[in-house]
Design a protein around this motif. Structure first.
Motif, short mmCIF file in Angstrom:
data_model
loop_
_atom_site.label_atom_id
_atom_site.label_comp_id
_atom_site.label_asym_id
_atom_site.label_seq_id
_atom_site.Cartn_x
_atom_site.Cartn_y
_atom_site.Cartn_z
N ALA A 137 -0.41 -5.71 6.68
CA ALA A 137 -0.50 -5.93 5.83
C ALA A 137 -1.94 -5.19 5.06
CB ALA A 137 -0.82 -7.86 5.75
N VAL A 138 -2.79 -4.71 6.38
CA VAL A 138 -3.97 -4.13 4.61
C VAL A 138 -3.24 -2.47 4.87
CG1 VAL A 138 -5.52 -2.26 5.34
CG2 VAL A 138 -5.47 -5.04 6.43
N ALA A 139 -2.43 -2.06 5.22
CA ALA A 139 -1.71 -1.10 5.32
C ALA A 139 -0.83 -0.70 3.33
CB ALA A 139 -1.14 -0.28 6.43
N GLU A 140 -0.05 -2.29 3.63
CA GLU A 140 0.52 -2.55 2.64
C GLU A 140 -0.69 -2.59 1.25
OE1 GLU A 140 3.69 -5.98 1.33
OE2 GLU A 140 4.23 -5.29 4.00
N GLN A 141 -1.47 -3.44 1.47
CA GLN A 141 -2.35 -3.91 0.29
C GLN A 141 -3.34 -2.13 -0.47
OE1 GLN A 141 -2.33 -5.86 -1.55
NE2 GLN A 141 -4.48 -6.96 -1.67
N LEU A 142 -3.81 -1.96 0.99
CA LEU A 142 -4.01 0.22 0.14
C LEU A 142 -3.30 0.63 -0.20
CD1 LEU A 142 -6.06 0.65 3.87
CD2 LEU A 142 -7.17 0.05 1.93
N LEU A 143 -1.72 0.99 -0.06
CA LEU A 143 -0.79 1.54 -1.12
C LEU A 143 -0.61 0.69 -2.26
CD1 LEU A 143 1.13 3.47 -0.47
CD2 LEU A 143 2.99 1.90 -0.15
N ALA A 144 -0.66 -0.58 -2.26
CA ALA A 144 -0.45 -1.02 -3.86
C ALA A 144 -1.34 -0.77 -4.05
CB ALA A 144 0.05 -2.57 -3.51
N ILE A 145 -2.75 -1.11 -3.89
CA ILE A 145 -3.69 -0.33 -4.35
C ILE A 145 -4.43 0.28 -5.20
CG2 ILE A 145 -6.27 -0.61 -4.87
CD1 ILE A 145 -6.57 -3.29 -2.69
N SER A 146 -3.88 2.12 -4.17
CA SER A 146 -4.04 2.96 -4.47
C SER A 146 -2.79 3.56 -5.87
CB SER A 146 -3.03 3.70 -3.68
OG SER A 146 -2.32 3.85 -3.06
N GLU A 147 -1.67 2.47 -6.21
CA GLU A 147 -0.59 2.37 -7.61
C GLU A 147 -1.26 1.61 -8.77
OE1 GLU A 147 2.79 1.29 -5.53
OE2 GLU A 147 2.98 3.02 -4.04
N LEU A 148 -2.33 0.54 -8.01
CA LEU A 148 -2.91 -0.25 -9.34
C LEU A 148 -3.42 0.69 -10.48
CD1 LEU A 148 -3.11 -2.88 -10.75
CD2 LEU A 148 -5.56 -2.81 -9.51
#
Length: 302
Positions: A137-148
């Protein structure tokens, strides 16, 4: 002031922004190493731009803890938002706090868009509460944030309560600060006055266990603080303001039990702050609909 700082010493202002209740105040306190911002599970707990000062060998961070950004519904909400806007115009780095255990939502996107108005500040994403989410879940969130956003200087996952990666965050933030001698003396942890810190601790104790609409209606003023000459005691006389008579009843509780409990909790925290025994007198008063009334907001310190 320490004028003997190393030539590569850095100092500057960082502000943590994010939706209400994403861990901004907890993070401020963890970095400073002392309680300077009150924390509560209620949103909109922080009402002022609190400055906590973090001292490291390589630099000094002045943490400006702002109220959570939100779309305002009352005059108080508008004033809180304008505090955020004024603060962000002056800081060197903005840390957008996004919890690891909640997907990015419209509130986060709204705040990220607001950050475009502050081109001077460097942007860092801080992924909070990583101890409350699984590794995937943390890894997924990091990816989503990098795209923000495309202009992140860094994306740093942390847990303020477990102190995970706090040193990494501190080092990274100091690196982004301008070269500068210390801005505050090395023994200062906040520039908040004692009276406002005391009133905040009382408000924090009052917020514990109250219903949802009530937190916004609570304001605290300190009438008097007297250091006794004849004994090691500080006497504090304070008022807790609410907006309606029905709320006054909730705060006082059955036969005054709840108010006694609030007083005991607040006194415990204030004694830690002042290092002396405290006598605390609390009075509950009604200031009708003060959140919507400019004159009363001014009187209550907003």
């Amino acid at each position: 002031m320490d004028t003997n700082a190393a030539p590569d010493f850095r100092a500057g202002f960082v502000s943590f922004v994010g939706r209400p209740n994403v861990g901004k105040s907890t993070l401020t306190n963890a970095l400073v190493g002392e309680k300077v911002a009150i924390t509560s599970s209620k949103p909109q707990t922080t009402r002022r731009a609190i400055r906590g000062i973090v001292h490291q060998k390589s630099g000094q961070l002045v943490v400006v803890d702002t109220p959570g950004m939100h779309r305002p519904r009352t005059l108080l909400g508008e004033r809180l938002n304008s505090i955020v806007q004024t603060t962000l115009g002056d800081v060197d780095v903005v840390g957008l706090c996004l919890p690891a255990n909640e997907k990015i939502g419209p509130g986060d996107r709204f705040i990220s868009e607001q950050l475009d108005s502050f081109p001077r500040a460097k942007k860092v994403a801080i992924v909070t509460k990583i101890d409350a989410a699984s590794r995937p879940a943390v890894a997924e969130q990091l990816l989503a944030i990098s795209e923000l956003r495309e202009d992140w200087e860094a994306i740093i996952p942390i847990s303020a309560t477990s102190r995970i990666q706090l040193d990494t965050l501190m080092t990274q933030l100091i690196k982004l600060m301008p070269l500068s001698p210390p801005l505050y003396p090395l023994d200062t942890v906040t520039d908040e006055g004692l009276e406002s810190r005391v009133s905040e601790l009382i408000r924090e104790a009052t917020l514990e266990g109250v219903m949802d609409e009530l937190p916004h209606s609570i304001a605290v003023t300190v009438d008097d603080m007297i250091e006794r000459d004849d004994k090691d005691l500080v006497e504090i006389y304070a008022n807790v303001f609410v907006e309606r008579d029905s709320q006054k009843g909730i705060i006082i509780g059955h036969q005054g039990e709840r108010l006694q409990d609030v007083g005991a909790r607040a006194r415990h925290e204030i004694e830690k702050l002042v290092g002396k025994q405290v006598y605390l007198s609390l009075r509950v008063k009604v200031a009708k609909d003060w959140q919507r009334d400019a004159k009363q907001l001014g009187r209550l310190g907003f």
